[in-house]
Design a protein around this motif. Sequence first.
Motif, short mmCIF file in Angstrom:
data_model
loop_
_atom_site.label_atom_id
_atom_site.label_comp_id
_atom_site.label_asym_id
_atom_site.label_seq_id
_atom_site.Cartn_x
_atom_site.Cartn_y
_atom_site.Cartn_z
N GLU A 95 3.72 1.45 -13.69
CA GLU A 95 2.51 1.34 -13.11
C GLU A 95 2.47 -0.27 -12.93
O GLU A 95 2.22 -0.72 -12.04
N ASN A 96 3.04 -1.08 -14.13
CA ASN A 96 2.80 -2.41 -14.11
C ASN A 96 4.44 -2.78 -14.43
O ASN A 96 4.86 -2.18 -15.68
N GLY A 155 -4.04 6.26 -2.05
CA GLY A 155 -3.01 5.83 -2.83
C GLY A 155 -3.15 4.47 -3.66
O GLY A 155 -4.01 4.36 -4.18
N ASN A 156 -1.99 4.02 -3.92
CA ASN A 156 -1.95 2.84 -4.64
C ASN A 156 -1.80 1.39 -3.88
O ASN A 156 -1.21 1.45 -3.13
N LYS A 173 -6.67 -1.17 -9.71
CA LYS A 173 -7.56 0.01 -9.52
C LYS A 173 -8.53 -0.19 -8.43
O LYS A 173 -9.55 -0.96 -8.41
N HIS A 205 0.88 -1.14 0.11
CA HIS A 205 0.15 0.08 -0.01
C HIS A 205 0.77 1.22 0.21
O HIS A 205 1.45 1.46 0.90
N GLN A 206 0.89 2.06 -1.13
CA GLN A 206 1.59 3.09 -1.45
C GLN A 206 1.01 4.36 -1.15
O GLN A 206 -0.07 4.75 -1.88
N VAL A 216 -0.22 -2.17 -10.35
CA VAL A 216 -0.98 -1.46 -9.79
C VAL A 216 -2.53 -1.57 -9.98
O VAL A 216 -3.16 -1.75 -10.92
N ARG A 219 -0.38 -2.08 -4.88
CA ARG A 219 0.41 -2.73 -5.77
C ARG A 219 0.31 -4.20 -5.45
O ARG A 219 0.93 -4.70 -4.42
#
Length: 190
Positions: A134-135, A166-167, A160, A44-45, A158, A169
Amino acid sequence: MASTPKNALSLVLLSTFVLGSMVSLSFSCPTRCEREIVWTLYAHQIGKGEDRNQEESVAPVNSTDNTRFGSIVTNNWPVFNALPLATANIVARARGTHTKAGPAAGDWFTSLSIVFEGARFNGSTFQVMGITEENGQWAIVGGTGELAIARGTIKHTVLKNPGIIGNIRQLDIHAFYTPPAVNANLISIQ
């Protein structure tokens, strides 16, 4: 003194036996063997706000340049064992830096340690590096503790999740490692 064919043959057979014994010993695996791990975890970013877990530690020198080239961000991302995060457990933290190493959007070079917590690999690490688009994929270039001498890859994607700050991942880990030696009672003999 010249060797007779009989002596030479004896020497060759003896050498083959000795070398064969050495080779079979080095490939035997009584207490230490390489193991494989295939595991999916979730980092978790969060880059902004009170709960951020990454911080820009070096700003780009050229403030008029929108590419952020030269920026260095320090991260301490929690790594979870499942989704949704609200019911998952933190099993590690991804600690390190990512550096904006080029002008394109995905030009972030990442170098980090994934430091494991909890019962399974507590205190063990994966040493990881690669480009963070992103990937993409990172290389596992080492490890410590139970994950010693690790090598492998982490495919990162990443996800959605509009309701999450945040992101998220997804980390699809495929690695080989050599755990510490253990005796017949499964007690470490380091």
